[in-house]
Design an enzyme around this catalytic site. Structure first.
Site, PDB file in Angstrom:
ATOM      1  N   GLU A  34       0.827  -1.201   0.000  1.00  0.00           N
ATOM      2  CA  GLU A  34       0.000   0.000   0.000  1.00  0.00           C
ATOM      3  C   GLU A  34       0.867   1.259   0.000  1.00  0.00           C
ATOM      4  O   GLU A  34       1.927   1.289   0.609  1.00  0.00           O
ATOM      5  CB  GLU A  34      -0.933  -0.009   1.220  1.00  0.00           C
ATOM      6  CG  GLU A  34      -1.953  -1.125   1.101  1.00  0.00           C
ATOM      7  CD  GLU A  34      -2.932  -1.201   2.265  1.00  0.00           C
ATOM      8  OE1 GLU A  34      -4.097  -1.521   2.013  1.00  0.00           O
ATOM      9  OE2 GLU A  34      -2.545  -0.941   3.410  1.00  0.00           O
ATOM     10  N   CYS A  53       3.516   8.481   1.344  1.00  0.00           N
ATOM     11  CA  CYS A  53       4.011   7.520   2.325  1.00  0.00           C
ATOM     12  C   CYS A  53       4.279   6.209   1.582  1.00  0.00           C
ATOM     13  O   CYS A  53       3.370   5.585   1.047  1.00  0.00           O
ATOM     14  CB  CYS A  53       2.951   7.343   3.408  1.00  0.00           C
ATOM     15  SG  CYS A  53       3.448   6.212   4.688  1.00  0.00           S
ATOM     16  N   CYS A 109       6.308  -6.947   7.387  1.00  0.00           N
ATOM     17  CA  CYS A 109       7.448  -6.535   8.205  1.00  0.00           C
ATOM     18  C   CYS A 109       7.852  -7.698   9.102  1.00  0.00           C
ATOM     19  O   CYS A 109       6.995  -8.411   9.609  1.00  0.00           O
ATOM     20  CB  CYS A 109       7.056  -5.321   9.063  1.00  0.00           C
ATOM     21  SG  CYS A 109       8.452  -4.576   9.924  1.00  0.00           S
ATOM     22  N   CYS A 124       6.107  -4.909  16.171  1.00  0.00           N
ATOM     23  CA  CYS A 124       5.692  -3.866  17.113  1.00  0.00           C
ATOM     24  C   CYS A 124       4.222  -4.117  17.439  1.00  0.00           C
ATOM     25  O   CYS A 124       3.402  -4.313  16.525  1.00  0.00           O
ATOM     26  CB  CYS A 124       5.895  -2.487  16.508  1.00  0.00           C
ATOM     27  SG  CYS A 124       7.619  -2.225  16.003  1.00  0.00           S
ATOM     28  N   CYS A 141       1.235  -2.015  15.913  1.00  0.00           N
ATOM     29  CA  CYS A 141       1.261  -1.741  14.465  1.00  0.00           C
ATOM     30  C   CYS A 141       0.582  -2.861  13.687  1.00  0.00           C
ATOM     31  O   CYS A 141       0.909  -4.035  13.866  1.00  0.00           O
ATOM     32  CB  CYS A 141       2.713  -1.575  14.009  1.00  0.00           C
ATOM     33  SG  CYS A 141       2.885  -1.433  12.219  1.00  0.00           S
ATOM     34  N   CYS A 167      -1.043   5.983   9.703  1.00  0.00           N
ATOM     35  CA  CYS A 167       0.167   5.299  10.191  1.00  0.00           C
ATOM     36  C   CYS A 167      -0.176   4.001  10.878  1.00  0.00           C
ATOM     37  O   CYS A 167      -1.020   3.966  11.758  1.00  0.00           O
ATOM     38  CB  CYS A 167       0.832   6.133  11.278  1.00  0.00           C
ATOM     39  SG  CYS A 167       1.831   7.431  10.697  1.00  0.00           S
TER      40      CYS A 167
HETATM   41  N1  SAH Z   1       9.138   0.468  10.165  1.00  0.00           N
HETATM   42  C1  SAH Z   1       9.394   1.857  10.245  1.00  0.00           C
HETATM   43  C2  SAH Z   1       8.584   2.681   9.272  1.00  0.00           C
HETATM   44  C3  SAH Z   1       7.145   2.292   9.074  1.00  0.00           C
HETATM   45  S1  SAH Z   1       6.044   2.575  10.423  1.00  0.00           S
HETATM   46  C4  SAH Z   1       9.203   2.332  11.656  1.00  0.00           C
HETATM   47  O1  SAH Z   1       8.705   1.577  12.482  1.00  0.00           O
HETATM   48  O2  SAH Z   1       9.593   3.462  11.938  1.00  0.00           O
HETATM   49  C5  SAH Z   1       5.789   4.340  10.342  1.00  0.00           C
HETATM   50  C6  SAH Z   1       5.389   4.984  11.675  1.00  0.00           C
HETATM   51  O3  SAH Z   1       4.050   4.633  12.038  1.00  0.00           O
HETATM   52  C7  SAH Z   1       6.261   4.531  12.843  1.00  0.00           C
HETATM   53  O4  SAH Z   1       6.596   5.609  13.669  1.00  0.00           O
HETATM   54  C8  SAH Z   1       5.335   3.597  13.557  1.00  0.00           C
HETATM   55  O5  SAH Z   1       5.740   3.418  14.868  1.00  0.00           O
HETATM   56  C9  SAH Z   1       4.014   4.302  13.412  1.00  0.00           C
HETATM   57  N2  SAH Z   1       2.863   3.460  13.711  1.00  0.00           N
HETATM   58  C10 SAH Z   1       2.766   2.129  13.556  1.00  0.00           C
HETATM   59  N3  SAH Z   1       1.537   1.705  13.933  1.00  0.00           N
HETATM   60  C11 SAH Z   1       0.844   2.782  14.329  1.00  0.00           C
HETATM   61  C12 SAH Z   1      -0.496   2.972  14.794  1.00  0.00           C
HETATM   62  N4  SAH Z   1      -1.345   1.978  14.881  1.00  0.00           N
HETATM   63  N5  SAH Z   1      -0.879   4.233  15.105  1.00  0.00           N
HETATM   64  C13 SAH Z   1      -0.012   5.271  14.942  1.00  0.00           C
HETATM   65  N6  SAH Z   1       1.250   5.141  14.506  1.00  0.00           N
HETATM   66  C14 SAH Z   1       1.688   3.920  14.189  1.00  0.00           C
HETATM   67 FE1  SF4 Z   2       7.463  -2.889  11.244  1.00  0.00          FE
HETATM   68 FE2  SF4 Z   2       5.258  -1.617  12.053  1.00  0.00          FE
HETATM   69 FE3  SF4 Z   2       7.299  -1.936  13.739  1.00  0.00          FE
HETATM   70 FE4  SF4 Z   2       7.537  -0.219  11.673  1.00  0.00          FE
HETATM   71  S1  SF4 Z   2       6.108  -0.029  13.386  1.00  0.00           S
HETATM   72  S2  SF4 Z   2       9.032  -1.766  12.368  1.00  0.00           S
HETATM   73  S3  SF4 Z   2       6.322  -1.319  10.100  1.00  0.00           S
HETATM   74  S4  SF4 Z   2       6.044  -3.579  12.835  1.00  0.00           S
END
Ligand code: SAH
Ligand code: SF4
Length: 407
Positions: free
Chosen positions: A130, A143, A150, A154, A157, A382
């Site tokens: 996406e 974006c 991934c 996290c 996420c 995000c």
């Molecule tokens: N993997 C990288 C980049 C992709 S995630 C990283 O983790 O930085 C992009 C951003 O979205 C990151 O700061 C991540 O922590 C944030 N993010 C992930 N899930 C989210 C959510 N459910 N609500 C708000 N931000 C989120």
């Molecule tokens: Fe991967 Fe989501 Fe963690 Fe970014 S925030 S490293 S996309 S699992």
């Protein structure tokens, strides 16, 4: 501001526009896709193709301009090439973008494209990713994803619940920007003033961990910033990482974009739970790597992202500790209201809590830190990205399990 916390949990009714496929993705042919090759790679490809050495430089320049400045996809339109060259190149090469499967538009103007990549094996469906476009007053941010899914997990996420299918190639990363320019009608000659760009900023904040796909992300961003092509300065490109400490210095020297760190917690105990990679690279080491980020200065600050999770990391003590931890690092702080997704146990902090947290951060000298969620109604915000590849696979598994006789 309160409305930005109106969380739409249901995206089933979001308008989905099946726009078919403008793609040229090579399927059964063995043609080479020129998108994503560096200038050197393109020169080598032309040499392998049999072009005499003394013509390669010129041809690279012509192709580069056609592909990245004009957005052409058909060799027949490349009138700077001789007719013979056009025909021969079309026999050997393609200029392919990922295929648009579905385009969705949010009520706030955000657009999300579900893109299908070429299949890894003939007869199989290609994986999906996406890409999201967020228009704002005076700027437009794209974006971009770096991986299908991934490998990191996290816990807040949505992408983290999708197992990695594979790294994207440099062409698939650049291809996302080209698809967006196609859909937005942004190439020169489409009637737009070239100073009036729709995509002014790129954030590597889509699916995936960009520092786990280093070479392809580096090559793609080199193409993006090349002044004779897409021509977006590295200062308008932000790479976000969950904290892959050993790669941070290389990111500074070899990529040179702006850096964003997904911090999200101020102590290792909490960060271990939110960003499990913290167990390998704890906060102390991460911030040390940030202090040494090549090119760091007050004009080139690191952005620290901090997702606001109710009762988890949103106390005033957390806010004060955040400010203390970042002392001495040229930094910006982005507070991100948590974007919920189906199945998550986390909740977004209350707006009053976010404001109080932001007050502490503001008083320490960090300006306007709360990021307004965009595109929540189409799950484009995000951390909400998760492609249909895995959703479909999950429903397949479910069907199979349902059909299986009881053990
Ligand atoms: N993997 C990288 C980049 C992709 S995630 C990283 O983790 O930085 C992009 C951003 O979205 C990151 O700061 C991540 O922590 C944030 N993010 C992930 N899930 C989210 C959510 N459910 N609500 C708000 N931000 C989120
Ligand atoms: Fe991967 Fe989501 Fe963690 Fe970014 S925030 S490293 S996309 S699992």
């Amino acid at each position: 501001m309160a409305t930005s916390l109106d969380i739409s949990r249901d995206n089933a009714n979001a308008p989905a526009l099946d726009v078919g496929s403008p793609a040229l993705a090579p399927r059964s042919t063995a043609k080479i896709n020129l998108v994503g090759l560096t200038r050197d790679g393109l020169a080598q490809t032309l040499a392998d193709f049999g072009l005499p050495q003394n013509r390669i430089r010129m041809r690279v320049g012509q192709l580069w301009n056609a592909i990245y400045h004009r957005g052409l996809t058909d060799f027949a339109d490349m009138t700077t090439l001789s007719k013979d060259a056009r025909v021969k190149m079309a026999e050997a090469f393609v200029i392919a973008r990922p295929e648009i499967v579905v385009e969705q538009k949010s009520v706030d103007g955000t657009r999300k494209w579900l893109l299908r990549l070429p299949a890894d094996k003939p007869g199989m469906a290609g994986p999906e990713i996406e890409t999201v476009y967020i228009p704002e007053e005076g700027r437009g941010t794209l974006c971009v994803s770096s991986q299908v899914g991934c490998t990191l997990t996290c816990t807040f996420c949505h992408t983290g619940t999708q197992k990695l299918v594979r790294n994207l190639t440099a062409g698939e990363i650049v291809g996302q920007i080209m698809v967006a320019r196609d859909a937005l009608g942004e190439w020169p000659g489409s009637g737009r003033n070239s100073d009036d760009r729709l995509i002014t900023n790129i954030v590597m904040m889509g699916m995936g961990e960009p520092l786990y796909n280093f070479e392809n992300v580096r090559d793609a961003l080199d193409i993006v910033s090349d002044g004779e092509g897409l021509s977006l300065s590295k200062r308008r490109v932000t790479l976000s990482t969950s904290g892959v400490v050993p790669m941070i210095e290389r990111a500074g020297t070899e990529i040179g974009s702006m850096l964003a760190i997904s911090l999200h917690a101020v102590n290792d105990e909490t960060r271990d739970k939110l960003v499990p990679l913290n167990k390998k690279y704890p906060i102390g080491e991460l911030l040390e790597a940030c202090r040494h980020y090549p090119g760091l200065s007050n004009a080139r600050r690191i952005t620290f992202e901090y997702v606001m999770l109710k009762g988890v990391n949103d106390s005033l003590a957390d806010a004060r500790e955040l400010v203390r931890l970042l002392k001495g690092i040229p930094a910006k702080i982005n507070l991100i209201p948590f974007n919920p997704w189906p199945g998550t146990d986390y909740e977004c902090s209350d707006w009053a809590t976010i404001e109080k947290f932001a007050d502490v951060v503001n008083r320490a000298g960090y300006a306007s830190p709360v990021r307004t969620p965009r595109g929540r109604d189409i799950m484009a915000a995000c951390g909400q990205l998760k492609s249909e590849t895995v959703k479909a696979r999950a429903s397949e598994r479910f069907k199979t399990a349902a059909a299986a006789p009881p053990a």
